[in-house]
Design an enzyme around this catalytic site. Structure first.
Site, PDB file in Angstrom:
ATOM      1  N   HIS A  97       0.846  -1.201   0.000  1.00 25.02           N
ATOM      2  CA  HIS A  97       0.000   0.000   0.000  1.00 25.02           C
ATOM      3  C   HIS A  97       0.880   1.249   0.000  1.00 25.02           C
ATOM      4  O   HIS A  97       2.055   1.201   0.367  1.00 25.02           O
ATOM      5  CB  HIS A  97      -0.919  -0.004   1.225  1.00 25.02           C
ATOM      6  CG  HIS A  97      -0.133  -0.091   2.503  1.00 25.02           C
ATOM      7  ND1 HIS A  97       0.539   0.994   3.022  1.00 25.02           N
ATOM      8  CD2 HIS A  97       0.135  -1.135   3.319  1.00 25.02           C
ATOM      9  CE1 HIS A  97       1.160   0.620   4.127  1.00 25.02           C
ATOM     10  NE2 HIS A  97       0.953  -0.671   4.324  1.00 25.02           N
ATOM     11  N   ASP A 379       4.076  -4.708   3.593  1.00 28.90           N
ATOM     12  CA  ASP A 379       5.516  -5.020   3.654  1.00 28.90           C
ATOM     13  C   ASP A 379       5.726  -6.470   4.084  1.00 28.90           C
ATOM     14  O   ASP A 379       6.603  -7.152   3.556  1.00 28.90           O
ATOM     15  CB  ASP A 379       6.262  -4.041   4.581  1.00 28.90           C
ATOM     16  CG  ASP A 379       5.685  -3.960   5.979  1.00 28.90           C
ATOM     17  OD1 ASP A 379       4.630  -4.575   6.238  1.00 28.90           O
ATOM     18  OD2 ASP A 379       6.288  -3.284   6.835  1.00 28.90           O
TER      19      ASP A 379
END
Ligand SMILES: *[C@@H]1O[C@H](CO)[C@@H](O)[C@H](O)[C@H]1NC(C)=O
Ligand SMILES: *[C@@H]1O[C@H](CO)[C@@H](O)[C@H](O)[C@H]1NC(C)=O
Length: 480
Positions: A97, A379
């Site tokens: 994102h 991540d």
């Protein structure tokens, strides 16, 4: 206000750095002085055409700027580069994102005032921003698997909520989408103009920031798409492991990895001192401050040019930031050496890699479905995939990072399919463990699909050192 001035200077540098950052992504892999004739020099030159200078020692501020990924002038990228007799068959995009508000607050301080509404007169801006907002407001719940349909389709709080995507985050992914549009649609005609719903595969975790990031990328990629042709699936696991999440050995690796992390932290007396100082400033026990993961919040201050918080006991400052960021970088270095994270990654990334090769294999059989797959993730999704592929030198996934698998067909030998792997626009195909030596033997600028398939089906488990050569055995090994 020395800090302010310094900060200003840093931000001025940011634009410049963002510009060169593409070439810098693989810094650890690529020596600054171009190697002479080594076999590797060919691919390296291709990856990094510009000689650039990185700070001679790892610089936490420079690293943080790359992490922010502040949108600037159009970047150059290596996506879609192939000899003209190659035909693009399918593309699989994994994104982190975009820029978000922190997930944690620093206790007893005012949280940074960042506006998460989308407005034209604020930087960073993208020419499609207003059209994006207007298109999103026409979206309907039918395009989303539950519970995604309860999420807002774009950020909209005047004071960001925790973890909310910011305007920067939206712009980052509009840019990503437009870049991929120019390459994959305009140049390579991956999809026909009248593309159909089943030619896309869209999947996101259940956070608003991942859904909105996916939508921004998709909007950049297919402006004014028909809502009836869009369906986002919900992925409950950040590992995107769907029905294959149960893996006890993976959890054991994770526990050992966390133990390693903890021990490394204890050894760093400067870090402990810094946490102590910061805890005094905000007047909470050190333990509580540490648990609040202050670097997450400090990065938000840093990326948004908002000065660090102050109390009547003093201010959190740049020196604190540098110490914690430096520790993060050291932690990543040790993580690579100790290989526990690699074990976790191989098992964590297998299901999604397996799914991806399945999709590629179906496309090689001529099926015209799921030609563009988008996984909007975190991540903690990208990092294990990078590590499992042997790209452990790659930088930690920055905001709006993208990892792309391209599948190509050689028109001169239609039965041959090849893949390219790109991380943030850099061709890393020949840095992966499954194709490291290939380009020394073959003149083709890509990797045979069989290499990737063999790796995912079997070879990736070799890194674990056990006898298991499949996911199930490797996940249930007794001796571990
Ligand atoms: C950073 O913030 C200061 C004041 O808070 C402002 O004057 C400056 O323009 C900002 N810099 C950038 C690059 O946005
Ligand atoms: C890998 O993918 C195949 C289908 O392509 C599936 O049958 C198999 O169960 C998958 N294995 C794992 C461990 O996810």
């Amino acid at each position: 206000m020395l800090f302010r001035n310094r900060f200003l200077l840093l931000l001025a540098l940011a634009a410049l750095l963002a510009f060169v950052s593409l070439s810098l992504q693989f810094f650890h892999l690529i020596p600054v002085s171009t190697p002479k004739n080594g076999m590797s020099s060919k691919s390296r030159k291709r990856i990094m055409p510009d000689p650039v200078t990185e700070p001679p020692v790892t610089d936490p501020v420079y690293e943080a700027l790359l992490y922010c990924n502040i949108p600037s002038v159009a970047e150059r990228s290596m996506e879609g580069h192939a000899p003209h007799h190659f035909k693009l068959v399918s593309v699989h995009v994994f994104i982190r994102h975009g820029d978000r508000y922190p997930l944690y607050v620093i206790p007893k301080t005012k949280r940074p005032e960042i506006d998460c509404t989308l407005v034209a007169n604020r930087k960073p801006y993208h020419p499609k921003l207003e059209a994006f907002v207007s298109h999103m407001s026409k979206g309907s719940g039918a395009s989303f698997e539950s519970p995604l349909n309860s999420l807002p389709l774009y950020p909209n709080h005047p004071l960001c909520e925790m973890g909310e995507l910011t305007q920067t985050g939206v712009v980052q992914h509009l840019q990503n989408g437009q870049l991929l549009r120019d390459i994959y649609l305009k140049k390579h005609k991956l999809l026909p103009n009248d593309w159909s719903a089943d030619q896309l595969y869209l999947e996101t975790t259940g956070k608003s920031r991942t859904l909105q990031s996916g939508l921004a990328l998709l909007y950049g990629f297919l402006p004014d798409f028909d809502w009836k042709k869009i369906y986002f699936r919900h992925q409950p696991s950040a590992l995107f492991c769907s029905g294959s999440c149960y893996c006890p050995v993976r959890n054991q690796y994770l526990e050992k990895e966390q133990r390693r992390q903890y021990l490394l932290r204890l050894k760093n007396s400067q870090l402990e001192k810094t946490y102590g100082e910061m805890a005094k400033i905000v007047d909470v026990p050190t333990k509580q401050l540490r648990a609040a993961n202050p670097i997450d919040s400090m990065l938000c201050h840093f990326c948004h040019n908002v000065s660090f918080p102050c109390t009547r006991n003093g201010c959190v400052d740049m020196e604190h930031f540098k110490v914690i960021k430096t520790h993060q970088i050291e932690d990543e270095r040790e993580r690579r050496e100790k290989k526990l994270y690699l074990g976790y990654s191989v098992l964590g990334a297998h299901p999604i890699l397996n799914q991806t090769i399945g999709r590629m294999q179906r496309a090689t059989e001529g099926r015209k479905e799921e030609l563009f797959a988008l996984y909007s993730a975190h991540d903690v999704t990208l990092s294990p995939v990078l590590s499992a592929l042997g790209l452990s030198e790659a930088r930690f996934p920055r905001f709006a990072a993208r990892l792309i698998f391209e599948l190509w067909q050689d028109r001169e030998k239609p039965s041959e399919h090849s893949v390219r792997i790109l991380y943030n626009g850099v061709d890393v195909t020949f840095h992966t463990s499954f194709c490291q030596d290939h380009h020394k033997r073959s003149p083709k600028p890509m990797c045979p699909l069989e290499n990737l398939v063999r790796f995912v089906k079997r070879d990736m488990f070799v890194a674990l050192g056990g006898s298991g050569t499949n996911y199930y055995d490797a996940c249930h090994r007794e001796e571990f």
